[in-house]
Every structure is written in C-alpha cells, then in structure tokens.
Design an enzyme around this catalytic site. Structure first.
Site, PDB file in Angstrom:
ATOM      1  CG  HIS A  34     -16.495  -7.464 -13.535  1.00  0.00           C
ATOM      2  ND1 HIS A  34     -17.870  -7.424 -13.647  1.00  0.00           N
ATOM      3  CD2 HIS A  34     -16.234  -7.936 -12.297  1.00  0.00           C
ATOM      4  CE1 HIS A  34     -18.406  -7.835 -12.507  1.00  0.00           C
ATOM      5  NE2 HIS A  34     -17.430  -8.155 -11.671  1.00  0.00           N
ATOM      6  CD  GLU A  92     -18.655 -11.765  -5.181  1.00  0.00           C
ATOM      7  OE1 GLU A  92     -17.551 -12.154  -5.598  1.00  0.00           O
ATOM      8  OE2 GLU A  92     -18.847 -10.638  -4.726  1.00  0.00           O
ATOM      9  NE  ARG A 117      -9.632 -11.312  -9.585  1.00  0.00           N
ATOM     10  CZ  ARG A 117     -10.534 -10.614  -8.891  1.00  0.00           C
ATOM     11  NH1 ARG A 117     -10.807 -10.919  -7.650  1.00  0.00           N
ATOM     12  NH2 ARG A 117     -11.155  -9.596  -9.457  1.00  0.00           N
ATOM     13  NE  ARG A 153     -15.616 -11.591 -11.401  1.00  0.00           N
ATOM     14  CZ  ARG A 153     -14.959 -10.898 -10.510  1.00  0.00           C
ATOM     15  NH1 ARG A 153     -13.713 -10.575 -10.727  1.00  0.00           N
ATOM     16  NH2 ARG A 153     -15.543 -10.506  -9.417  1.00  0.00           N
ATOM     17  CG  HIS A 194     -12.416  -6.517 -12.887  1.00  0.00           C
ATOM     18  ND1 HIS A 194     -12.797  -5.356 -12.244  1.00  0.00           N
ATOM     19  CD2 HIS A 194     -12.498  -7.505 -11.953  1.00  0.00           C
ATOM     20  CE1 HIS A 194     -13.100  -5.632 -10.983  1.00  0.00           C
ATOM     21  NE2 HIS A 194     -12.912  -6.921 -10.781  1.00  0.00           N
TER      22      HIS A 194
HETATM   23  C1  LIG Z   1     -13.960  -1.695  -9.099  1.00  0.00           C
HETATM   24  C2  LIG Z   1     -13.245  -2.892  -8.544  1.00  0.00           C
HETATM   25  C3  LIG Z   1     -13.901  -3.746  -7.675  1.00  0.00           C
HETATM   26  C4  LIG Z   1     -13.244  -4.864  -7.155  1.00  0.00           C
HETATM   27  N1  LIG Z   1     -13.899  -5.667  -6.253  1.00  0.00           N
HETATM   28  C5  LIG Z   1     -13.210  -6.692  -5.678  1.00  0.00           C
HETATM   29  C6  LIG Z   1     -13.802  -7.470  -4.650  1.00  0.00           C
HETATM   30  O1  LIG Z   1     -14.928  -7.234  -4.244  1.00  0.00           O
HETATM   31  N2  LIG Z   1     -13.074  -8.482  -4.114  1.00  0.00           N
HETATM   32  C7  LIG Z   1     -11.802  -8.773  -4.514  1.00  0.00           C
HETATM   33  O2  LIG Z   1     -11.190  -9.701  -3.982  1.00  0.00           O
HETATM   34  N3  LIG Z   1     -11.226  -8.033  -5.488  1.00  0.00           N
HETATM   35  C8  LIG Z   1     -11.885  -7.003  -6.056  1.00  0.00           C
HETATM   36  N4  LIG Z   1     -11.282  -6.254  -7.022  1.00  0.00           N
HETATM   37  C9  LIG Z   1      -9.883  -6.535  -7.358  1.00  0.00           C
HETATM   38  C10 LIG Z   1      -9.013  -6.033  -6.218  1.00  0.00           C
HETATM   39  O3  LIG Z   1      -9.565  -4.866  -5.675  1.00  0.00           O
HETATM   40  C11 LIG Z   1      -7.599  -5.734  -6.671  1.00  0.00           C
HETATM   41  O4  LIG Z   1      -7.089  -6.756  -7.462  1.00  0.00           O
HETATM   42  C12 LIG Z   1      -6.697  -5.594  -5.454  1.00  0.00           C
HETATM   43  O5  LIG Z   1      -7.262  -4.689  -4.552  1.00  0.00           O
HETATM   44  C13 LIG Z   1      -5.328  -5.141  -5.883  1.00  0.00           C
HETATM   45  O6  LIG Z   1      -4.637  -4.745  -4.736  1.00  0.00           O
HETATM   46  P1  LIG Z   1      -3.155  -4.226  -4.854  1.00  0.00           P
HETATM   47  O7  LIG Z   1      -2.779  -3.770  -3.493  1.00  0.00           O
HETATM   48  O8  LIG Z   1      -2.336  -5.237  -5.524  1.00  0.00           O
HETATM   49  O9  LIG Z   1      -3.243  -2.982  -5.863  1.00  0.00           O
HETATM   50  P2  LIG Z   1      -4.031  -1.613  -5.728  1.00  0.00           P
HETATM   51  O10 LIG Z   1      -5.078  -1.693  -4.711  1.00  0.00           O
HETATM   52  O11 LIG Z   1      -4.441  -1.194  -7.083  1.00  0.00           O
HETATM   53  O12 LIG Z   1      -2.930  -0.604  -5.193  1.00  0.00           O
HETATM   54  C14 LIG Z   1      -1.827  -0.243  -5.976  1.00  0.00           C
HETATM   55  C15 LIG Z   1      -1.288   1.082  -5.469  1.00  0.00           C
HETATM   56  O13 LIG Z   1      -0.025   1.316  -6.079  1.00  0.00           O
HETATM   57  C16 LIG Z   1       0.079   2.678  -6.418  1.00  0.00           C
HETATM   58  N5  LIG Z   1       1.021   2.799  -7.537  1.00  0.00           N
HETATM   59  C17 LIG Z   1       0.888   2.283  -8.791  1.00  0.00           C
HETATM   60  N6  LIG Z   1       1.967   2.602  -9.536  1.00  0.00           N
HETATM   61  C18 LIG Z   1       2.796   3.316  -8.736  1.00  0.00           C
HETATM   62  C19 LIG Z   1       4.050   3.940  -8.939  1.00  0.00           C
HETATM   63  N7  LIG Z   1       4.677   3.920 -10.124  1.00  0.00           N
HETATM   64  N8  LIG Z   1       4.624   4.593  -7.908  1.00  0.00           N
HETATM   65  C20 LIG Z   1       3.997   4.668  -6.701  1.00  0.00           C
HETATM   66  N9  LIG Z   1       2.789   4.109  -6.462  1.00  0.00           N
HETATM   67  C21 LIG Z   1       2.202   3.442  -7.466  1.00  0.00           C
HETATM   68  C22 LIG Z   1      -1.332   3.095  -6.792  1.00  0.00           C
HETATM   69  O14 LIG Z   1      -1.490   4.484  -6.607  1.00  0.00           O
HETATM   70  C23 LIG Z   1      -2.173   2.267  -5.821  1.00  0.00           C
HETATM   71  O15 LIG Z   1      -2.445   3.006  -4.668  1.00  0.00           O
HETATM   72  C24 LIG Z   1     -11.917  -5.133  -7.542  1.00  0.00           C
HETATM   73  C25 LIG Z   1     -11.257  -4.279  -8.419  1.00  0.00           C
HETATM   74  C26 LIG Z   1     -11.901  -3.157  -8.908  1.00  0.00           C
HETATM   75  C27 LIG Z   1     -11.171  -2.246  -9.838  1.00  0.00           C
END
Ligand SMILES: Cc1cc2nc3c(=O)[nH]c(=O)nc-3n(C[C@H](O)[C@H](O)[C@H](O)COP(=O)(O)OP(=O)(O)OC[C@H]3O[C@@H](n4cnc5c(N)ncnc54)[C@H](O)[C@@H]3O)c2cc1C
Length: 581
Positions: free
Chosen positions: A281, A165, A423, A327, A388
């Site tokens: 993105h 990437e 990032r 990016r 993103h």
């Molecule tokens: C389409 C897409 C593709 C991506 N591809 C990649 C990739 O290939 N590789 C990579 O490294 N990163 C990728 N990213 C970035 C990465 O996926 C995210 O930054 C990372 O997964 C975030 O993880 P997290 O656990 O912090 O948050 P999240 O996975 O967003 O989880 C947060 C959770 O908190 C919950 N939540 C939020 N607010 C509340 C609340 N008030 N009360 C209770 N629950 C709540 C939500 O429902 C959610 O389930 C991608 C992002 C997107 C959007």
C-alpha cells in the site's frame, strides 16, 4: 535443503479405533525427495490416551474475518453443522481493520461492466475474467443481503454515499462510519454467526496443520491457549486465514496475518499460485515508534495530495491520473521519490479540507494520527509504502475448491484469480463476500456427499507437547527485516538469492513441531517467506505489484501463472486457466 525433514504423520481413517487408542499411525505419502522448497515437517504429535470425543463437524471454517464468517453462514443449516475457529477473540483481522469501503456496482449492467473493466485493467492482464465477472455480478446481491442483516452503510440524500479510489472509473465505494467499513461488516456478520443455531465458535484455537487421509483433507490439528493440542475431524475444511503481511517489517496487517493457511495448505500438498504478487500500500504511517497504520486510499479519492520532502506535489511526473493512479504505480512513485530526495517518507496532505469535514469523513484516521501528535487538519502526514495484501495464495476454482479433496480456501488466503497482478482498491471485502458464499455452499455440498466417509470423532484434546524454538521474537524480526530489504517492493535476482540463502540457513525451523502459537507463526512465516522469494526469483519481468529492477519490462511469457506445490513447481498460461475456469 532437504536434510532435517521429518516423516509426515497423520491419523489414518482406515480403521475406527476407540477414542482411547487414537494415535498418529500412518506416515502420509509425501516423501523426503519430493520436498524441494523447503523441506517441511507436517506432523501430528503423539496423543496420549483418554481423549474426549465431541459432536461431528460437517464443515470446519478456519478464520473469522469477512470471508470465514460469510462462508460459515453460507454453509450452516440444520443438516450442516459448522465449527468456526479463530486464533484470537475480538477484532484482530484485516477485515476488522478495513477502512476505505466495498467496491460494488449497485446500478445498471453498464455499471457492472465498468467495474469489470476497471478490475481487469488494474490486474494488468493476469485476472481470470470469469472469476471477475462473478465478483462484479454477484457483489450487489451480497451487499443487499448485508443490509438485510443490519449493516449500516453511510448515506447521502436518499441513497448510499459512494466514495472514489484509485483506478476506479466511477464513484462506487460504499463506506461505513466514514472510514470503518471493516468494523461494520465484521460486527454484522459476527452477530449473525453468533446467533446461528448450526454454528459453533471457538476463538481460542490456532490451527497448525491439515489432516490428510487417503489424499482427502479430513480436518486439522490445532493448539489452544494453554498449548494443548486439539484434533478437529471434519468432512470439509475451509481455510479463511487471511493474509501474510507479517512476513514484512512494515505492514498494515494485524499481528495475526502470518500466512498460516497458505503454509498449512503448502505442507499438505495443495497448489499455491501467484505468490510473488504482494501488494504494497502506498500510504502507511511512517513515524518512528508508531505502527504502519494505513492511511486509506479514500483520502486521495477525497483530494489528499502526495508531496515530497520539499513540499512539491510529484505524482503528475509519474502518471497522468496523479494521486488516483493504481496502487502499484503510486507505491513505486513514492519509493522513487524517497530515493531521489534521500528521505524515508513523503507527505500525505489533506489540509485543504475543513477540519469538521475531515473529522466526519475520516474519524478513525484523525483519532489515530492525533494519538501520535498529528493534527491532520493542519499537519501533512508522513507516509511510506507497507506490505498490505497477498494477491496470490492457495489456488481455487470459483467455488473455493483447492487441489485437495475436501479442502476449500476463501478470502485473502485464496487465489481465485480476481486480482491478477494488482488488486483494484476495495475489491477484497467484496471477494470475501462473494466467494465466501460460493465456498460455504460448495463445502456444505461436499460434506453432505461425504457422510459415508465418517471415520472417527471430530474433536479431542491432549496435554501440551512440542519443541522449544529458542528466541522466537528474534527469529520473527530477522525474517521480516530480511524480506523487507531483499524481497520487498523492488527485487533483483541478487537480493532474492541473498534472501533465499539466509532463509535456507534457518531451515531447521521447518523441522520443528512448535509447542505454541508463537512457534507455529514463526514456522509459517519462514515457509511463506521462502515461497515468496522463490516465486519472485522465477518471474523474470515486472508486472503489477511484482517489480524486478533487473527485468524492468513485462518480459516474455508474462501471462504465465506460476504455481507451486510441495515437490512440484509449474507454470500455466493465464489464457488456459481463464478458459478452463
Ligand atoms: C488496514 C487495512 C485496511 C483495509 N481496507 C480495505 C478496504 O477498505 N476495502 C477492502 O476491500 N479491503 C481492505 N483491506 C483488505 C481486506 O481487509 C482483507 O483482504 C480482507 O478483509 C481479508 O479477509 P479474510 O476474511 O480473508 O481475512 P482476515 O480478515 O484477515 O481474517 C482472517 C482470520 O483468520 C484468523 N486466523 C489466521 N490464522 C489462523 C490460524 N492458524 N488458526 C485460526 N485462525 C487463524 C485470524 O485471526 C483472522 O481473524 C484492508 C486491509 C487492511 C490490513
């Protein structure tokens, strides 16, 4: 904008009342005069009698993406009971949406050093080197543990397949089912948490605000689907609520990404850092009526070409790395090319690859595009940038500890300093895995050390209560449009000032106590939008994802990290932070 602020109320732990007499009693110490950006209300609404006490929570994790799941697993043990709450069941998290993969150096020390160097370079000099070192050195172990838990990464020959990437000097991205790494990770970690004897899960609670007692975080209050308020008392709280993409009209993020954790932490007085850095993105689907579905960077890693409206490949004019530039460079090049040619999109062209190969390598992308009438084996895909990833967030140390005792943050809601000003692709899932373990363990230690502080039962529920906020959908839409137009990929002093003025006209939102999840999210979007615009106005220079048309160079003092806490905005030099760790 400090009129309309309401006194902050929270449950005091000074005295242990009976369950039937639980009420919000003491105002917190935040005063009206401290609340500068913007005035926010952080109230626990009154609870009637007859509340039901439930077992004690040692560690409360909010959010069930990769970071929250990993933190819950790391914290849980027979002596540490964990409650994991999420505002939705199922697959609604950025983690579950992730396509490209996990960047990890599974080989030699030299491989890890290269990953370290690539991350620092992409971060434009603003990364915390110590945190990056931990990310790349601890990453391989975390990935091996995932394999042990049953995660299935794509293989090539006898080893893992490794994708390429942008801004990576080597092929080091592990992938799963072609373009479905997120589904594989959340499935694996979700199953492990569901089967863990010390983890309870509630996927029907939207956390609204933190409970702060005597300067310590003592839990949260939340709303369930029926609009009932639920108080959760915990010895340690881990915010893992993900990003804030929904602040912008065009975003790759799921609907749940409304910056809740960031807003809650800010209202409670925690320090926020680097929030002006929002990664856009370069390639999200740009079709009328279709969502801004992500077209993974891995497509460019596999040879997809960006073409302008005249069909010309243009990236060579912007960067010698062409489609594989970082990016921020690609997003800006696409934006410039769209402006130059008067188009609202460019084309992403992977048609040089054979159909069967595409179907195997990018099955989700091929299926989703087909739903909108595009055959990506023969048709170039219309794409444009979309919000993103939140680079900034709640400031933490390398154990996820925030500036508030008892409050931890991890994943996209946190700012550990690993991403600097931009990032590196596929470093985010790794961040969740590595710092999820660190935060989980630190929170469990804190909970064990805080046993003497237990002051009341941990969970109680009450009937619905709250204020009507009017046409919530309309307000949400207006905030998102405003931010897209005035605080998006390219900003100026004029546009940011305009955004702040408009946001200030809606400041009444901050004085409300929402009655449901939709109201909570709009309140959070408004606050987070204001914080982003304020931070973006303050950074008078262009660096990484933060682009100021009126300050095209980095500017003096570019190595400064801007922090803000309720009533207190500061600048701290990157060098100092890195040194302090
Ligand atoms: C389409 C897409 C593709 C991506 N591809 C990649 C990739 O290939 N590789 C990579 O490294 N990163 C990728 N990213 C970035 C990465 O996926 C995210 O930054 C990372 O997964 C975030 O993880 P997290 O656990 O912090 O948050 P999240 O996975 O967003 O989880 C947060 C959770 O908190 C919950 N939540 C939020 N607010 C509340 C609340 N008030 N009360 C209770 N629950 C709540 C939500 O429902 C959610 O389930 C991608 C992002 C997107 C959007």
């Amino acid at each position: 904008m400090d009129d309309g602020v309401k006194p902050t109320e929270c449950l005091s732990s000074a005295k242990e009342p009976s369950a039937s007499s639980w009420r919000p009693v003491h105002p917190c110490s935040w005063s009206k005069s401290q609340a500068t950006i913007p005035s926010v209300s952080c109230r626990v609404p009154p609870f009637p009698d007859g509340l039901v006490p439930k077992p004690v929570i040692d560690v409360l994790v909010i959010g069930a993406g990769v970071a929250g799941l990993q933190a819950a697993l790391a914290a849980a043990s027979p002596s540490c009971r964990v409650l994991l709450v999420n505002k939705e069941r199922g697959k609604s998290s950025s983690s579950a949406y992730a396509q490209g993969g996990i960047a990890v150096a599974l080989g030699t020390r030299a491989d890890r050093d290269a990953h370290y160097a690539d991350t620092l370079k992409a971060g434009r000099g603003l990364c915390d080197p110590r945190a990056v070192r931990m990310l790349v050195d601890e990453g391989p172990r975390r990935v091996r543990e995932l394999v042990h838990l049953g995660a299935r990464f794509d293989r090539e020959g006898r080893g893992f397949a490794r994708a390429h990437e942008g801004a990576h000097s080597r092929r080091r991205i592990l992938r799963a089912r072609g373009d479905q790494i997120g589904a594989e990770l959340t499935r694996t970690l979700g199953r492990a948490t569901a089967h863990h004897a010390s983890i309870r899960i509630r996927a029907d609670l939207c956390a609204v605000d933190l409970l702060i007692t005597n300067g310590r975080c003592a839990g949260v209050w939340a709303i369930d689907r029926a609009g009932r308020r639920v108080i959760l008392h915990a010895r340690a709280v881990i915010l893992a609520t993900g990003g804030l993409g929904q602040v912008y009209l065009r975003t790759t993020n799921p609907a749940v990404a409304t910056g809740d954790g960031l807003a809650m932490a800010y209202r409670a007085g925690a320090v926020i850092q680097d929030i002006e850095f929002v990664q856009f993105h370069p390639t999200a689907l740009a079709l009328p009526g279709a969502p801004s579905f992500l077209l993974s960077e891995a497509m460019r890693g596999e040879g997809a070409i960006l073409r302008n409206r005249d069909g010309q490949a243009f990236m060579a004019r912007y960067d010698r790395r062409r489609e594989l530039a970082p990016r921020d460079v690609v997003a800006l090049a696409i934006r410039d090319e769209m402006v130059r040619t008067g188009s609202d999109h460019v084309w992403l062209d992977i048609t040089a690859r054979p159909r069967n190969w595409i179907r195997e390598r990018f099955p989700l992308i091929a299926r989703t595009c087909a739903r909108y009438g595009l055959d990506i084996a023969t048709d170039p895909i219309p794409v444009a940038p979309a919000a993103h990833f939140a680079i900034g967030g709640v400031r933490t140390d390398v154990s996820g500890m925030t500036s508030l005792i008892g409050l931890y943050a991890v994943g996209e809601v946190a700012c550990t300093g690993v991403h600097g000003a931009n990032r590196l692709a596929s470093n985010s899932l790794l961040e969740g895995l590595v710092f999820g373990v660190r935060a989980g363990r630190a929170a469990a230690r804190h909970a064990a050390a805080s046993r003497g502080h237990r002051s009341r039962h941990d969970l109680c529920e009450s009937p619905a209560f709250g204020q009507d906020m009017g046409d919530i959908g309309d307000i949400r839409d207006r905030i998102r449009r405003l931010m897209w137009n005035d605080a998006g990929l390219v900003r100026t002093s004029d546009s940011l000032t305009r955004a702040l003025k408009q946001l200030d006209r809606w400041r009444w939102i901050q004085a409300t106590t929402p009655r449901d999840r939709a109201g909570t999210e709009v309140k959070n979007l408004h606050l987070v939008a204001t914080l982003i615009a304020r931070a973006a106005l303050r950074r008078e220079g262009s660096l990484g994802t933060h682009v100021r048309a009126d300050f095209p160079t980095k500017g003096l003092g570019w190595r400064t990290h801007y922090t803000m806490a309720r009533g207190d905005e500061r600048a701290s030099p990157a060098d100092t932070l890195a040194g302090a760790g």
